[in-house]
Design an enzyme around this catalytic site. Structure first.
Site, PDB file in Angstrom:
ATOM      1  N   GLU A   1      33.641  31.700  49.310  1.00 40.75           N
ATOM      2  CA  GLU A   1      34.388  31.652  48.052  1.00 40.75           C
ATOM      3  C   GLU A   1      35.633  30.782  48.154  1.00 40.75           C
ATOM      4  O   GLU A   1      36.067  30.191  47.168  1.00 40.75           O
ATOM      5  CB  GLU A   1      34.784  33.062  47.600  1.00 40.75           C
TER       6      GLU A   1
ATOM      7  N   PHE B   1      33.244  51.196  45.857  1.00 44.51           N
ATOM      8  CA  PHE B   1      32.705  50.143  46.721  1.00 44.51           C
ATOM      9  C   PHE B   1      33.128  48.763  46.203  1.00 44.51           C
ATOM     10  O   PHE B   1      32.957  48.460  45.028  1.00 44.51           O
ATOM     11  CB  PHE B   1      31.180  50.250  46.769  1.00 44.51           C
ATOM     12  N   GLN B   2      33.681  47.959  47.063  1.00 44.83           N
ATOM     13  CA  GLN B   2      34.155  46.604  46.755  1.00 44.83           C
ATOM     14  C   GLN B   2      35.200  46.586  45.642  1.00 44.83           C
ATOM     15  O   GLN B   2      35.316  45.601  44.909  1.00 44.83           O
ATOM     16  CB  GLN B   2      32.982  45.668  46.439  1.00 44.83           C
TER      17      GLN B   2
ATOM     18  N   LYS C   1      32.464  45.482  35.509  1.00 46.63           N
ATOM     19  CA  LYS C   1      31.022  45.336  35.317  1.00 46.63           C
ATOM     20  C   LYS C   1      30.538  45.972  34.013  1.00 46.63           C
ATOM     21  O   LYS C   1      29.603  45.466  33.381  1.00 46.63           O
ATOM     22  CB  LYS C   1      30.294  45.966  36.519  1.00 46.63           C
TER      23      LYS C   1
ATOM     24  N   MET D   1      49.327  18.622  64.798  1.00 41.94           N
ATOM     25  CA  MET D   1      50.656  18.684  64.189  1.00 41.94           C
ATOM     26  C   MET D   1      51.489  19.804  64.812  1.00 41.94           C
ATOM     27  O   MET D   1      52.693  19.646  65.029  1.00 41.94           O
ATOM     28  CB  MET D   1      50.543  18.878  62.686  1.00 41.94           C
TER      29      MET D   1
END
Ligand SMILES: Cc1ncc(C[n+]2csc(CCOP(=O)(O)OP(=O)(O)O)c2C)c(N)n1
Length: 563
Positions: free
Chosen positions: A62, A124-125, A174, A475
């Protein structure tokens, strides 16, 4: 006349699912590509995507979805769209959203959420996406009713692209995407009349007319406001010399005789000295960031300041401006009339630029990355787009490549996100499929989103990757060398994988070079290949980027090493 009871029932508007409303709202907003990754809470939207005109790009992480959407937005000027599920999908978007926030890039980020009935139960999630993103978005919406979707999306695109652009979050539970509501088309917003302050124009004009050493300080806001043409008209009228920030590069072509160079920590000596000497600094779409100003108290010590920006909160934030404009940069630039006599001052700045021009004849037979990048940019020509990762290689690109438009240089300026380069290359190629798009990466940065080689392969995106491999986090190593008494802590990457083999495993053409004599042929091969290709370049691990202004020092105290 019939009484209400006698009237036939009103026809019920057609009810459609929330997910369908999401897809239709995206289509109405003119979105073409969506960068995303599916998962439980966002599945209704994925279901509704089938058969729509939207093209979904399935990335492999993502973070890459948000970074690719960011680059797509920078090139097209439209809001980039990314899509992820709740919980880990949303948290993986965070870096890319923060990147867009820091660089004022228009973006609409859409996340799934657990049903409203489960919110707050550690379902959940479940994660408080709205709360997590609060400091890194311009605005957020948590949609609780499917009927609100059309309005929310219309507003989100408007907020993302107007004023100072930035990312907007839409969190979609949802049950909202699974719910039903009537179709409705939100009214299109009336365009805002440009903010324009005639008195400020007159005051700025007076300062410009009175200046003997005026200098333009050009930032990324110029491109974000679509103001580069107005800026070029202004420069053509006045011949006032300019310097640019990392994100301002290309707004005035780097080859333009009035352009003196990039300012700041890794800016050119000529640019930093011009800032030191100027008596009027005209700051356009820049924010006096510390990487550009060095020690702020010593920045442009002799200059009065005119500040133009889309965002009123930037005016006077870090440096007092004698005249400040918040609003339409194009209108303001076109309204200035003064044409000061700057011939001598411009010639002086140009002389300094010639005197301190970089040299490319480094001793030895190893590959000197600045020379390679300069040759690459010259051969690739004006239409090419460079995307970068973060590190020494990023600064070498800024210093040694040429850019004739701001969209030709995509870099993670504000956040400094390692891993930006390849996803940004994907976004840029989708925005301009005919352009030569080149990603310059470092061996540390490349590994941060290496999985996106699979995305290149899947969509046959002909990205040309130049991987500058110094087997180090270069760097960081340079800072340890200069400012931590050579205590080289955790920067060794000598156990890197064989990058050509890695690319091959993803089905991508690749080759390695490590000798100066191979450079010209390798660049020709890179540019002449029609599909995605990786050019792996081994360089000396001790090569540093110069000049460098030590932290908290004035920009005139540049460290430099010459051979
Ligand atoms: C995600 C992230 N983590 C850490 C850093 C800090 N950082 C800045 S430059 C750099 C080294 C980059 O190494 P590499 O990509 O190999 O490029 P090089 O400097 O060697 O050209 C690091 C670790 C960062 N900018 N971004």
């Amino acid at each position: 006349m019939l009484s209400p009871a006698q009237r036939p029932p009103e026809p019920q508007p057609e009810q459609v699912s929330g997910a369908r409303l999401v897809v239709e709202a995206l289509e109405r907003a003119g979105a073409e590509y969506i960068f995303g990754y599916p998962g439980g809470a966002i599945m209704p939207v994925y279901d509704a995507l089938t058969g729509s005109s939207l093209k979904h790009i399935l990335v492999r992480h993502e973070q890459a979805a948000a970074l690719a959407a960011d680059a797509y937005a920078r090139v097209t000027g439209k809001a980039g769209v990314c899509l992820a599920t709740s919980g880990p999908g949303a948290t993986n978007l965070i870096t890319g959203i923060a990147n867009a926030f820091m660089d004022s890039v228009p973006m609409v980020a859409i996340t799934g959420q657990v049903p409203t009935t489960l919110m707050g139960t550690d379902a959940f999630q479940e994660i408080d996406t709205f709360g997590l993103m609060m400091p890194i978005v311009k605005h957020s919406f948590l949609v609780r009713d499917p009927a609100n979707i059309p309005h929310v999306f219309a507003q989100a695109f408007r907020i993302a692209t107007s004023g100072r652009p930035g990312p907007v979050l839409i969190d979609l539970p949802k049950n909202v995407t699974n719910g039903f509501a009537p179709r409705c088309e939100p009214p299109s917003p009336q365009p805002q009349p440009p903010a324009f302050d005639g008195a400020a124009i007159a005051a700025a004009d007076a300062l410009i007319a009175a200046a003997s050493k005026p200098l333009l300080y050009v930032g990324g806001g110029v491109a974000m406001a679509g103001a580069e043409e107005a800026l070029r008209r202004f420069v053509a009228r006045t011949a006032i010399p300019s310097v640019a920030t990392l994100k301002g590069l290309g707004s005035i072509p780097t080859d333009d005789p009035t352009f003196i160079g990039m300012l700041g920590m890794h800016g050119s000596r000529a640019a930093n000295i011009a800032v030191e000497e100027c008596d009027l600094l005209i700051c356009i779409g820049a924010r006096f960031d510390d990487r550009a100003t060095g020690k702020l108290a010593s920045f442009a010590p002799n200059a009065k300041v005119i500040h133009l920006d889309a965002d009123p909160s930037e005016i006077g934030k870090l440096r007092r401006a004698e005249v400040g404009f918040a609003g339409d940069i194009v209108a303001a630039l076109d309204a200035f009339e003064a044409t000061p006599d700057v011939g001598g001052w411009l010639a002086h700045c140009q002389g300094r630029k010639r005197l301190w021009a970089p040299r490319y004849d480094a001793p030895g037979q190893g590959i000197y990355a600045p020379a390679l990048l300069k040759t690459l940019a010259d051969k690739a020509g004006d239409g090419a787009i460079f995307t970068c990762d973060v590190g020494l290689h990023q600064m070498w690109v800024a210093q040694h490549c040429r850019f004739s438009r701001p969209q030709a240089h995509l870099t993670s300026g504000g956040l400094g996100t390692m891993g930006y380069g390849v996803p940004a290359g994907i976004g840029a190629l989708l925005a301009e499929p005919d352009a030569t798009v080149i990603t310059v990466s470092g061996d540390g940065s490349f590994m941060m989103n290496v999985q996106e080689l699979a995305t290149l392969r899947r969509y046959r995106l002909p990205l040309k990757i130049v991987l500058i491999d110094n087997s180090q986090l270069g760097m960081v190593r340079q800072w340890q060398e200069l400012f931590f008494e050579e205590n080289f802590s955790e920067i060794d990457l000598s156990d890197n994988p064989d990058f050509s083999e890695v690319a091959h495993a993803f089905g991508i053409e690749a080759f390695t070079i490590d000798h100066r004599s191979q450079v010209a042929g390798a660049i020709d091969r890179l540019l002449g290949t029609s599909g995605p290709i990786l050019m792996h370049v081994r360089i000396d691990p001790r090569e540093n980027v110069w000049p460098l202004v030590p932290p908290n020092s004035p920009n005139v105290e540049m460290l430099e090493k010459r051979w």
